[in-house]
Motif scaffolding. Structure first.
Motif, PDB file in Angstrom:
ATOM      1  N   ARG A 231      11.392   4.238  -5.667  1.00 58.29           N
ATOM      2  CA  ARG A 231      12.377   3.185  -5.948  1.00 58.29           C
ATOM      3  C   ARG A 231      12.644   2.343  -4.699  1.00 58.29           C
ATOM      4  O   ARG A 231      12.705   1.111  -4.765  1.00 58.29           O
ATOM      5  CB  ARG A 231      13.675   3.811  -6.435  1.00 58.29           C
ATOM      6  N   LYS A 232      12.797   2.995  -3.557  1.00 60.28           N
ATOM      7  CA  LYS A 232      13.066   2.248  -2.325  1.00 60.28           C
ATOM      8  C   LYS A 232      11.911   1.311  -1.977  1.00 60.28           C
ATOM      9  O   LYS A 232      12.140   0.177  -1.542  1.00 60.28           O
ATOM     10  CB  LYS A 232      13.365   3.213  -1.178  1.00 60.28           C
TER      11      LYS A 232
ATOM     12  N   ARG B  68       2.044   6.963  -6.870  1.00 64.14           N
ATOM     13  CA  ARG B  68       1.164   8.083  -7.234  1.00 64.14           C
ATOM     14  C   ARG B  68       1.824   9.423  -6.925  1.00 64.14           C
ATOM     15  O   ARG B  68       1.767  10.366  -7.710  1.00 64.14           O
ATOM     16  CB  ARG B  68      -0.180   7.963  -6.509  1.00 64.14           C
ATOM     17  N   HIS B  69       2.485   9.498  -5.789  1.00 67.22           N
ATOM     18  CA  HIS B  69       3.170  10.725  -5.377  1.00 67.22           C
ATOM     19  C   HIS B  69       4.286  11.078  -6.362  1.00 67.22           C
ATOM     20  O   HIS B  69       4.461  12.260  -6.706  1.00 67.22           O
ATOM     21  CB  HIS B  69       3.721  10.549  -3.957  1.00 67.22           C
ATOM     22  N   ALA B  70       5.030  10.090  -6.825  1.00 64.06           N
ATOM     23  CA  ALA B  70       6.134  10.342  -7.751  1.00 64.06           C
ATOM     24  C   ALA B  70       5.636  10.984  -9.043  1.00 64.06           C
ATOM     25  O   ALA B  70       6.221  11.961  -9.520  1.00 64.06           O
ATOM     26  CB  ALA B  70       6.889   9.046  -8.052  1.00 64.06           C
TER      27      ALA B  70
ATOM     28  N   GLU C 283      13.374  13.333  -5.740  1.00 63.70           N
ATOM     29  CA  GLU C 283      13.209  12.746  -4.406  1.00 63.70           C
ATOM     30  C   GLU C 283      11.999  11.807  -4.364  1.00 63.70           C
ATOM     31  O   GLU C 283      12.055  10.743  -3.744  1.00 63.70           O
ATOM     32  CB  GLU C 283      13.058  13.842  -3.343  1.00 63.70           C
ATOM     33  N   ALA C 284      10.920  12.214  -5.014  1.00 60.33           N
ATOM     34  CA  ALA C 284       9.713  11.378  -5.016  1.00 60.33           C
ATOM     35  C   ALA C 284       9.967  10.070  -5.769  1.00 60.33           C
ATOM     36  O   ALA C 284       9.522   8.999  -5.334  1.00 60.33           O
ATOM     37  CB  ALA C 284       8.552  12.138  -5.645  1.00 60.33           C
TER      38      ALA C 284
ATOM     39  N   ARG D 183       0.844  -1.201   0.000  1.00 69.01           N
ATOM     40  CA  ARG D 183       0.000   0.000   0.000  1.00 69.01           C
ATOM     41  C   ARG D 183       0.883   1.256   0.000  1.00 69.01           C
ATOM     42  O   ARG D 183       0.619   2.221  -0.724  1.00 69.01           O
ATOM     43  CB  ARG D 183      -0.923  -0.009   1.217  1.00 69.01           C
ATOM     44  N   LYS D 184       1.947   1.250   0.794  1.00 67.05           N
ATOM     45  CA  LYS D 184       2.878   2.391   0.828  1.00 67.05           C
ATOM     46  C   LYS D 184       3.572   2.564  -0.527  1.00 67.05           C
ATOM     47  O   LYS D 184       3.782   3.695  -0.974  1.00 67.05           O
ATOM     48  CB  LYS D 184       3.924   2.195   1.920  1.00 67.05           C
ATOM     49  N   ALA D 185       3.912   1.450  -1.159  1.00 63.00           N
ATOM     50  CA  ALA D 185       4.554   1.527  -2.483  1.00 63.00           C
ATOM     51  C   ALA D 185       3.614   2.144  -3.505  1.00 63.00           C
ATOM     52  O   ALA D 185       4.018   2.969  -4.333  1.00 63.00           O
ATOM     53  CB  ALA D 185       5.011   0.138  -2.937  1.00 63.00           C
TER      54      ALA D 185
END
Length: 167
Positions: free
Chosen positions: A85-86, A70-72, A79-80, A63-65
């Protein structure tokens, strides 16, 4: 492989001889650590962990990925994309770890995540290059050319990564 066990035995023996002089026993410490590792890999150290615990953790990280994906694309900052990537790398490693349970589906998923991680890693390489170039003493025209070309490459990588992230 290639005689590593023999080399380890010699190192342990040498350490044991030195430990008699120093009072410490690195051989015993090494054997204890090896025993701890054996218990971990045979599942004895994972007592009390249920499949539900693992699946809950996988779901939360997935879910965090998705959120960082979406944020990227919403923010389109270096940075996003690095944060995404992480999370992709974490998902890839999770899938690799559990793929033995359902190799037909999860191995393919791990491979897809690994490829996505590679694309995002190349994107990050350009970001690092641009940070370095910004601090270097380049001619303004050279710096502008480097920025233009790097950003074009990042745009291409991000275009390749988007359908993989959607999938």
């Amino acid at each position: 492989p290639n005689g590593a066990a023999d080399r380890l035995r010699k190192l342990l023996a040498n350490g044991h001889a030195r430990s008699r002089r120093s009072g410490a026993d690195p051989r015993r410490q090494a054997l204890q650590r090896l025993d701890q590792a054996r218990r971990l890999f045979t599942g004895k150290a994972a007592g009390g962990i249920e499949l539900e615990h693992v699946s809950d953790g996988l779901e939360a990280e997935y879910r965090k990925a998705r959120k960082t994906f979406r944020h990227a694309y919403r923010d389109a900052t270096d940075e996003a994309f690095h944060a995404w990537r992480k999370k992709v790398q974490l998902h890839w490693r999770h899938m690799s770890l559990i793929s033995r349970g359902w190799p037909e589906a999860l191995s393919a998923r791990a491979s897809e995540a690994k490829e996505l991680s590679r694309l995002l890693g190349e994107d990050h390489d350009y970001a690092v290059l641009l940070d370095f170039a910004g601090a270097a003493r380049l001619e303004p025209g050279d710096l502008a050319e480097l920025v233009d070309r790097s950003r074009a490459c990042q745009a291409d990588l991000r275009a390749q990564a988007k359908p993989r992230g959607d999938r």
